[in-house]
Write a protein that holds these residues in place. Structure first.
Motif, PDB file in Angstrom:
ATOM      1  N   ILE A 454      -8.733   6.341   6.885  1.00  0.00           N
ATOM      2  CA  ILE A 454      -7.919   5.119   6.833  1.00  0.00           C
ATOM      3  C   ILE A 454      -6.795   5.356   5.824  1.00  0.00           C
ATOM      4  O   ILE A 454      -7.045   5.730   4.678  1.00  0.00           O
ATOM      5  N   SER A 455      -5.562   5.146   6.266  1.00  0.00           N
ATOM      6  CA  SER A 455      -4.407   5.350   5.380  1.00  0.00           C
ATOM      7  C   SER A 455      -3.529   4.114   5.403  1.00  0.00           C
ATOM      8  O   SER A 455      -3.523   3.369   6.381  1.00  0.00           O
ATOM      9  N   ARG A 456      -2.758   3.971   4.389  1.00  0.00           N
ATOM     10  CA  ARG A 456      -1.851   2.830   4.300  1.00  0.00           C
ATOM     11  C   ARG A 456      -0.500   3.146   4.940  1.00  0.00           C
ATOM     12  O   ARG A 456       0.034   4.235   4.771  1.00  0.00           O
ATOM     13  N   GLN A 457       0.003   2.202   5.723  1.00  0.00           N
ATOM     14  CA  GLN A 457       1.440   2.201   6.023  1.00  0.00           C
ATOM     15  C   GLN A 457       2.044   1.180   5.081  1.00  0.00           C
ATOM     16  O   GLN A 457       1.531   0.060   4.982  1.00  0.00           O
ATOM     17  N   ARG A 458       3.094   1.575   4.389  1.00  0.00           N
ATOM     18  CA  ARG A 458       3.688   0.672   3.397  1.00  0.00           C
ATOM     19  C   ARG A 458       5.131   0.350   3.768  1.00  0.00           C
ATOM     20  O   ARG A 458       5.841   1.182   4.336  1.00  0.00           O
ATOM     21  N   ALA A 459       5.536  -0.855   3.406  1.00  0.00           N
ATOM     22  CA  ALA A 459       6.910  -1.292   3.684  1.00  0.00           C
ATOM     23  C   ALA A 459       7.824  -0.792   2.571  1.00  0.00           C
ATOM     24  O   ALA A 459       7.521  -0.957   1.383  1.00  0.00           O
ATOM     25  N   VAL A 460       8.921  -0.162   2.967  1.00  0.00           N
ATOM     26  CA  VAL A 460       9.935   0.229   1.974  1.00  0.00           C
ATOM     27  C   VAL A 460      11.294  -0.366   2.314  1.00  0.00           C
ATOM     28  O   VAL A 460      12.228  -0.279   1.525  1.00  0.00           O
ATOM     29  N   LEU A 461      11.404  -0.933   3.510  1.00  0.00           N
ATOM     30  CA  LEU A 461      12.661  -1.553   3.926  1.00  0.00           C
ATOM     31  C   LEU A 461      12.420  -3.047   4.091  1.00  0.00           C
ATOM     32  O   LEU A 461      11.332  -3.468   4.493  1.00  0.00           O
ATOM     33  N   SER A 462      13.456  -3.835   3.818  1.00  0.00           N
ATOM     34  CA  SER A 462      13.275  -5.277   3.967  1.00  0.00           C
ATOM     35  C   SER A 462      13.275  -5.648   5.447  1.00  0.00           C
ATOM     36  O   SER A 462      13.815  -4.919   6.290  1.00  0.00           O
ATOM     37  N   ALA A 463      12.671  -6.799   5.746  1.00  0.00           N
ATOM     38  CA  ALA A 463      12.585  -7.255   7.140  1.00  0.00           C
ATOM     39  C   ALA A 463      13.991  -7.505   7.673  1.00  0.00           C
ATOM     40  O   ALA A 463      14.763  -8.243   7.060  1.00  0.00           O
ATOM     41  N   PRO A 464      14.344  -6.901   8.810  1.00  0.00           N
ATOM     42  CA  PRO A 464      15.685  -7.146   9.354  1.00  0.00           C
ATOM     43  C   PRO A 464      15.746  -8.488  10.076  1.00  0.00           C
ATOM     44  O   PRO A 464      14.824  -8.840  10.820  1.00  0.00           O
ATOM     45  N   ALA A 493      -3.547  -7.568   3.232  1.00  0.00           N
ATOM     46  CA  ALA A 493      -4.715  -7.269   2.386  1.00  0.00           C
ATOM     47  C   ALA A 493      -5.849  -8.249   2.677  1.00  0.00           C
ATOM     48  O   ALA A 493      -7.027  -7.865   2.753  1.00  0.00           O
ATOM     49  N   GLU A 494      -5.491  -9.510   2.870  1.00  0.00           N
ATOM     50  CA  GLU A 494      -6.506 -10.530   3.133  1.00  0.00           C
ATOM     51  C   GLU A 494      -7.221 -10.234   4.467  1.00  0.00           C
ATOM     52  O   GLU A 494      -8.448 -10.347   4.570  1.00  0.00           O
ATOM     53  N   ILE A 495      -6.446  -9.833   5.449  1.00  0.00           N
ATOM     54  CA  ILE A 495      -7.043  -9.509   6.761  1.00  0.00           C
ATOM     55  C   ILE A 495      -7.921  -8.267   6.636  1.00  0.00           C
ATOM     56  O   ILE A 495      -9.020  -8.212   7.187  1.00  0.00           O
ATOM     57  N   PHE A 496      -7.432  -7.282   5.907  1.00  0.00           N
ATOM     58  CA  PHE A 496      -8.216  -6.053   5.748  1.00  0.00           C
ATOM     59  C   PHE A 496      -9.564  -6.353   5.094  1.00  0.00           C
ATOM     60  O   PHE A 496     -10.596  -5.814   5.501  1.00  0.00           O
ATOM     61  N   ARG A 497      -9.555  -7.223   4.093  1.00  0.00           N
ATOM     62  CA  ARG A 497     -10.824  -7.577   3.425  1.00  0.00           C
ATOM     63  C   ARG A 497     -11.793  -8.211   4.428  1.00  0.00           C
ATOM     64  O   ARG A 497     -12.979  -7.895   4.434  1.00  0.00           O
ATOM     65  N   GLU A 498     -11.254  -9.090   5.282  1.00  0.00           N
ATOM     66  CA  GLU A 498     -12.136  -9.738   6.275  1.00  0.00           C
ATOM     67  C   GLU A 498     -12.682  -8.712   7.266  1.00  0.00           C
ATOM     68  O   GLU A 498     -13.861  -8.730   7.631  1.00  0.00           O
ATOM     69  N   ASP A 523      -5.800  -7.279  -4.103  1.00  0.00           N
ATOM     70  CA  ASP A 523      -4.481  -7.000  -3.533  1.00  0.00           C
ATOM     71  C   ASP A 523      -3.894  -5.723  -4.126  1.00  0.00           C
ATOM     72  O   ASP A 523      -3.324  -4.887  -3.414  1.00  0.00           O
ATOM     73  N   SER A 524      -4.024  -5.588  -5.436  1.00  0.00           N
ATOM     74  CA  SER A 524      -3.416  -4.402  -6.056  1.00  0.00           C
ATOM     75  C   SER A 524      -4.181  -3.133  -5.674  1.00  0.00           C
ATOM     76  O   SER A 524      -3.580  -2.079  -5.481  1.00  0.00           O
ATOM     77  N   GLU A 525      -5.503  -3.242  -5.506  1.00  0.00           N
ATOM     78  CA  GLU A 525      -6.263  -2.064  -5.046  1.00  0.00           C
ATOM     79  C   GLU A 525      -5.875  -1.716  -3.607  1.00  0.00           C
ATOM     80  O   GLU A 525      -5.787  -0.537  -3.243  1.00  0.00           O
ATOM     81  N   PHE A 526      -5.662  -2.737  -2.791  1.00  0.00           N
ATOM     82  CA  PHE A 526      -5.208  -2.493  -1.418  1.00  0.00           C
ATOM     83  C   PHE A 526      -3.847  -1.798  -1.434  1.00  0.00           C
ATOM     84  O   PHE A 526      -3.620  -0.824  -0.708  1.00  0.00           O
ATOM     85  N   ASN A 527      -2.970  -2.281  -2.290  1.00  0.00           N
ATOM     86  CA  ASN A 527      -1.652  -1.656  -2.380  1.00  0.00           C
ATOM     87  C   ASN A 527      -1.747  -0.191  -2.771  1.00  0.00           C
ATOM     88  O   ASN A 527      -0.983   0.642  -2.308  1.00  0.00           O
ATOM     89  N   ALA A 528      -2.713   0.118  -3.609  1.00  0.00           N
ATOM     90  CA  ALA A 528      -2.826   1.489  -4.131  1.00  0.00           C
ATOM     91  C   ALA A 528      -3.815   2.342  -3.333  1.00  0.00           C
ATOM     92  O   ALA A 528      -4.054   3.498  -3.690  1.00  0.00           O
ATOM     93  N   LEU A 529      -4.380   1.780  -2.259  1.00  0.00           N
ATOM     94  CA  LEU A 529      -5.467   2.473  -1.536  1.00  0.00           C
ATOM     95  C   LEU A 529      -5.042   3.884  -1.095  1.00  0.00           C
ATOM     96  O   LEU A 529      -4.025   4.070  -0.436  1.00  0.00           O
ATOM     97  N   SER A 530      -5.851   4.857  -1.480  1.00  0.00           N
ATOM     98  CA  SER A 530      -5.596   6.241  -1.065  1.00  0.00           C
ATOM     99  C   SER A 530      -6.280   6.487   0.273  1.00  0.00           C
ATOM    100  O   SER A 530      -7.224   5.782   0.626  1.00  0.00           O
TER     101      SER A 530
END
Ligand code: SF4
Length: 872
Positions: A454-464, A493-498, A523-530
Motif C-alpha cells: 500500500i503506497s500513498r498518492q499525494r497531491a502536489v498540485l492545486s485542484a484545477p 484519511a478518514e475513509i482509509f481508517r474506516e 491524519d499526520s501518520e496517514f500523511n507520512a505513511l510509508s
C-alpha cells in the motif's frame, strides 16, 4: 527540498501495477519534475519511460474544469442534485438493480471504498463493476477457487531470489518495465533462467533462455502437461500435498489433456518441463495473456496446480505471481470494487459476511446477490434494464469489447453520469452529466500494487477549476440521496481508517486481507505513511502467504482444480480465418487520455498498427506500411501494416490504445467480441476471429501543423510533435482542389507553396512570418517524406521543406526508440554498424542510459542486424 529550495513530495506512479514510488517537485507554475524514489521497495529509484514522462502530462489543456449538464456548464449544487434525484427516482420506480456504477483501477482505494459502500450497502445492488474486470478478474476467480481468498502469495523480491522465472502471457518489458529491469538485473547477477510463454515474440524474449511460442489459448494444455511431468518424475512435494485436496482429480484431468495442442515440439516441451521440475526456486509470473481469455480462470488454476503440487509457494524465490495491469487493481479488489465481491475480501454469498459488513456500515439494504459484471452490465444498459449509469475514471466506449455496441448502449441509456478529468473522451461525449474529477498529482489517498504494498498518492498540485476528488463526489451524492451520516467524510484519511477498521472483520473470519493495524492512524501518520505490504495487524506486517500450508478454504486446505484445455470461445471460420491478439505498447497507457499528452511518449509509436507475420502478409498481399482493414462480424478497424516475424502465423497483434480522439478508425475493441470466462466474466480480448484485407485508398497523406487539426478522412491517426501536430491520413475521395482541401484541413488562410512532382506526390506548405505553419504531403500510393525531419521544421524559418527530405546538415533520426533522450532508430542502426554490443551502442548514442525501457528494443535491433549480416 531540492537545491533550489522547492519542496519534494513522495507519491506513486499512476500507471501500471508495479506501483513505483516517485518524488515530485512542483515548479510553482502547474508543472513538476518527476524522479524515481530510491526508498520505495517496488522500484528502488527506477522508473520506466512512462513514469519519467509524468511531468509532461499534468497541464490543464483539455481539462474539464466545471460540471456540465447536457453540454452546458453548471455549478456543483445543480449537477449533484440532478444526479442524486435521478438515481433516487430510478431506484424508486425500477428497483436498485436498475442503476449501476462502472469504475476503474485508476481510482484510489478511498474512492473505490465510498463508491462500493454506496452501491452495495445503501442503494442495495451489486451493480458496481470496474475496468479491472478486463484486467485480472480471472486471477481473482482462480485464487479464490484454489486458496479460498484472492491472495497474492509472494513479493517482488521473489523475482530476484528465484533461479527460474516463467513469464506466461506477460510482456513484462513493455507492460511492467521496472519489474523487467529488476529481473534483468537479477539474471545478470546470478544467472536466473527465464522462460517466456507467449504466442508472439515480444521484447521480453530478449532475456529468455527459452521462448515457448505456443498457439493462442493453449496454456492449460501446457501446464497440464507440466503437472503430468512433475508427477511422473517424482517432483511432487508429498508433505505439502497433505495441506491440499483434489490432486487425484487434477492429475486425472491433466492426463486426459494433450500438450501437443500447444503446437510446441516435444523438445521444447521437455526442455521446459525439465527446467521447472529441476529448479526449486521457481516464480511463475502471469498477466493479461492468461487472464483475458474465455478460459482464463482455468489457465490460472493450471498454473497454481503446478506450484501447489511442488509446494513451491509462499517461500523466498518461489510461487505463482499475478502482475496486475492497473495501478490500483488490488485496492479495488480489497474494497470490493468487483460486482461479485463484498468489501475487504469477504463474500457476498456468505450470510455472515454480509451481516458483519452491514452492521459495520449500519447499512439499510446490503445487497444479497452479486451484481452484473462489466460485459453483462453494458448489455443490460443496451437492453434498457439499467436506466441510470455512473462511469468514473474510465473510457468503456473504447476499452470494452464490442465497443461500438457499448457506445450505442451508453448513448441509449436514460441517464448517464461521467466523472473524469476530461470532457472530450469517447465516453464522456455520450454523458448527460459530466463531473470534473481530480487527476494524478492533485488527489490524495492510497493505492495497492501487485505485491500487496500500500503506497500513498499525494497531491502536489492545486485542484484545477472546480474539480473534486472522486470519493468526495460519491460521498456528496450519497448524502443527497438521504444517507448523510454514512457518507459524511471529510478526508481520504478518514475513509482509509474506516476501510482499515472494516478489514479487522476479515481477521475475525480468519481471512487474508487485514490492515486493522492502521485503523487508528492519525491524519499526520496517514500523511507520512510509508509503503507497507499487507497484512498489517498487531501480530504481523507483510511477508508471504501459504508457506505454512494454511489456506482460507472451509477446511483450510488448498484446492487443486481439475482443468482441461478448451479452445477460445470464438471459432475460426473460413470467412474469419485469423485470430487477433491485442495488447499494450511500451510508451502509451490505456486510451491515451494522459500519456498522449507527453511528447516523448508519442515519439515511440506514432500510429496504430497491425503486427503480422510475413507468411500471412504474403497471403494477403500486404506490404509493410500498407493499411489493413481488419474486420469481424462486429465491426472493422484500419491499421498500418507492420510485417514482422515476431507475430505468430495466423495470429496478428494490434495495440489497444487508439480512440476517437487519436485514430477513430483504429478503435480495436470494435472487432473484439464480448465472449467471457464463465467463472470470472473476463472478456477474451486476445483471440478474436477476424478477416483481414488490404485497404486501398484513393490517396494517403502526411500532414503537420503548429495548431491541432481534426481530419475527416476515413483513416487518420494524429500525435503531438515538439512544435505542433502530425497526422497520417488516407481517404477514398480525391479532392478536386488540393489547396482548398489543405486550407480546410488546417483551418488556415492564404495560398500554400505548392509542388506536384512526376510521381503524383502533392506537396504544400503554408508559412506565416517566414516560418512553417503547416504542410501536407499527399500521394496516390505511399507518401515518401522524412517525417521526423518535416515535423521538426514546424514553426521554423526553414527552406527546402518541399524537397521532403532532410538536408545533409540535418540527418533524419528516424522513429524514436529512446523516448527519454529522443534517440531515433536510424541513429541506433548507424551506431550498430560500428559496435554490436548493447552497452557500446547505448553509450555511443545515449539511448537506454536513462530509464532503460528501450534497451530490449535496442537489443532486438542489434540481434536483427546481426542476423541480416550473417545471412548476407
Ligand atoms: Fe509507472 Fe513504469 Fe513503474 Fe509501471 S513500471 S509503475 S508505468 S514507472
Amino acid at each position: 527540498m531540492d537545491g533550489a529550495g522547492l519542496p519534494k513530495t513522495k507519491s506513486t506512479c499512476p500507471y501500471c501495477g508495479v506501483g513505483c514510488g516517485v518524488i515530485l517537485t512542483p515548479d510553482g507554475g502547474g508543472g513538476m519534475t518527476v524522479e524515481g524514489d530510491p526508498d520505495h521497495p517496488a522500484n528502488k529509484g527506477r522508473l520506466c519511460s512512462k513514469g519519467l514522462a509524468l511531468g509532461e502530462t499534468v497541464s490543464l489543456e483539455g481539462r474539464l474544469l466545471a460540471p456540465q449538464v447536457n453540454g452546458a456548464e453548471t455549478d456543483w449544487d445543480g449537477a449533484l442534485e440532478l444526479v442524486a434525484d435521478r438515481f433516487t427516482e430510478t431506484i424508486a420506480q425500477h428497483g436498485p438493480d436498475s442503476v449501476a456504477f462502472y469504475v476503474s483501477g485508476q481510482l484510489l482505494t478511498e474512492d473505490y471504498y465510498v463508491a462500493n459502500k454506496l452501491m452495495k450497502g445503501f442503494i442495495g445492488s451489486g451493480n458496481i463493476d470496474t475496468n479491472s474486470r478486463l484486467c485480472m478478474a480471472s486471477t481473482v476467480a482462480g485464487h479464490k477457487r484454489a486458496f479460498g481468498t484472492d491472495t497474492v502469495p509472494g513479493t517482488y523480491e521473489d523475482l530476484e531470489e528465484a533461479d527460474l522465472v516463467v513469464l506466461v502471457g506477460s510482456n513484462l518489458a513493455w507492460c511492467h518495465p521496472v519489474l523487467y529491469q529488476r529481473l534483468a538485473a537479477a539474471r545478470k547477477e546470478h544467472g536466473t533462467k527465464v522462460v517466456v510463454v507467449d504466442p508472439r515474440r515480444t521484447s521480453t524474449c530478449d532475456i529468455a533462455d527459452l521462448h515457448l511460442k505456443l498457439k493462442i489459448g493453449t496454456d492449460v494444455a501446457l501446464f497440464n502437461g507440466l503437472l503430468c511431468h512433475l508427477f511422473e518424475v517424482g517432483a511432487l512435494d508429498k508433505e505439502y500435498l497433505a495441506h491440499t485436496e483434489g490432486f487425484d482429480a487434477a492429475i486425472a484431468s491433466a492426463s486426459s489433456d494433450d500438450d501437443g495442442e500447444t503446437g510446441l515440439s516435444d523438445q521444447q516441451l521437455s526442455a521446459f518441463y525439465r527446467m521447472f521440475a529441476g529448479t526449486e526456486k521457481v516464480v511463475t509470473i502471469f498477466s493479461q495473456g492468461v487472464n483475458q481469455s474465455s478460459s482464463g480462470t482455468d489457465k490460472v488454476n493450471s498454473i497454481l496446480n503446478c506450484h501447489l503440487a511442488t509446494g513451491r509457494i509462499g517461500r523466498p524465490g518461489m510461487g505463482p505471481f499475478s502482475v496486475t495491469g492497473q495501478p490500483n487493481a488490488m485496492g479495488g479488489r480489497e474494497t470490493g470494487g468487483l460486482a461479485n465481491m463484498l468489501a475487504a475480501h469477504l463474500d457476498i454469498e456468505n450470510v455472515e459476511h454480509r451481516a458483519a459488513v452491514s452492521e459495520f456500515w449500519s447499512a439499510p439494504s446490503i445487497t444479497e446477490t452479486a451484481g452484473l459484471k462489466a460485459v453483462d452490465m453494458f448489455r443490460a444498459v443496451g437492453e434498457g434494464k439499467i436506466k441510470a449509469l455512473w462511469i468514473a475514471c474510465t473510457n468503456p466506449a473504447v476499452s470494452m469489447p464490442d465497443a461500438g455496441d457499448v457506445a450505442s448502449a451508453i448513448k441509449s441509456c436514460d441517464f448517464v453520469v461521467v466523472s473524469d478529468m476530461f470532457a472530450d473522451t469517447d465516453t464522456a461525449r455520450l454523458a448527460d452529466v459530466v463531473l470534473p474529477a481530480l487527476g494524478w498529482g492533485e488527489k490524495d489517498g492510497t493505492v495497492t500494487n501487485s505485491d500487496r504494498t500500500i503506497s500513498r498518492q499525494r497531491a502536489v498540485l492545486s485542484a484545477p477549476g472546480q474539480a473534486r476528488a472522486d470519493w468526495d463526489i460519491f460521498s456528496e451524492v450519497g448524502r443527497r440521496m438521504g444517507w448523510r451520516d454514512a457518507f459524511d467524510y471529510q478526508s481520504a484519511a478518514e475513509i482509509f481508517r474506516e476501510h482499515a477498521a472494516l478489514s479487522g472483520i476479515t481477521g475475525d473470519f480468519g481471512r487474508d486481507f487485514d490492515i486493522s493495524g492502521l485503523s487508528d492512524i492519525s491524519d499526520s501518520e496517514f500523511n507520512a505513511l510509508s509503503p507497507t505490504r499487507w497484512p498489517i495487524t498487531a501480530e504481523r506486517t507483510g511477508g508471504r502467504f501459504f508457506d505454512d500450508g494454511k489456506f482460507y478454504t472451509d477446511n483450510g486446505r488448498a484446492r487443486f482444480l481439475p482443468v482441461r484445455f478448451t479452445k477460445p470461445a470464438a471459432r475460426r471460420a473460413p470467412k474469419y480465418p485469423y485470430r487477433l491478439n491485442t495488447g499494450r505498447v511500451r510508451d502509451q497507457w490505456h486510451t491515451m487520455t494522459r500519456s498522449a499528452r507527453a511528447l516523448r511518449l508519442s515519439r515511440h509509436l506514432a500510429e496504430p498498427f497491425l503486427q503480422i507475420h510475413p507468411a500471412d502478409a504474403e497471403d494477403l498481399g500486404l506490404q509493410p506500411a500498407d493499411i489493413a482493414r481488419v474486420y469481424s462480424p462486429l465491426g472493422e478497424t484500419l491499421l498500418r501494416v507492420l510485417v514482422s516475424e515476431d507475430a505468430a502465423i495466423g495470429a496478428p497483434f494490434a495495440p489497444i490504445h487508439w480512440t476517437g480522439e487519436t485514430a477513430p478508425a483504429a478503435r480495436i475493441s470494435e472487432v473484439v467480441a464480448g465472449a467471457t470466462d464463465p467463472f470470472s466474466g473476463q472478456p477474451e480480448s486476445k483471440a478474436s476471429v477476424v478477416a483481414i484485407e488490404k485497404y486501398i485508398p484513393a490517396w494517403t497523406a502526411f500532414a503537420i501543423s503548429t495548431e491541432a487539426f481534426r481530419p475527416t478522412t476515413r483513416y487518420w491517426a494524429q500525435v503531438r510533435t515538439d512544435h505542433g501536430w502530425r497526422a497520417e491520413l488516407a481517404s477514398d475521395i480525391t479532392p478536386d482542389d488540393w489547396s482548398a482541401y489543405a486550407r480546410a484541413l488546417f483551418d488556415i488562410d492564404g495560398e500554400p507553396e505548392f509542388v506536384v512532382d512526376g510521381s503524383g506526390l502533392v506537396r504544400m506548405a503554408f508559412y506565416a512570418d517566414g516560418c512553417l505553419k503547416a504542410a501536407l504531403f499527399a500521394a496516390p500510393d505511399s507518401v515518401a517524406v522524412a517525417r521526423d525531419f518535416a515535423a521538426s521544421a514546424l514553426g521554423q524559418p526553414i527552406t527546402g521543406l518541399l524537397a521532403a527530405r532532410p538536408g545533409a546538415d540535418r540527418p533524419d533520426p528516424g522513429p524514436t526508440v529512446c523516448s527519454c533522450l529522443n534517440v531515433g532508430r536510424n541513429q541506433i542502426l548507424a551506431a550498430i554498424e560500428s559496435g554490436v554490443d548493447l552497452e557500446q551502442v547505448c553509450s555511443k548514442t545515449g539511448a537506454g542510459t536513462n530509464c532503460g525501457s528501450c534497451r530490449p528494443e535496442i537489443a532486438d535491433l542489434i540481434a536483427k542486424t546481426q542476423l541480416r549480416t550473417a545471412a548476407e
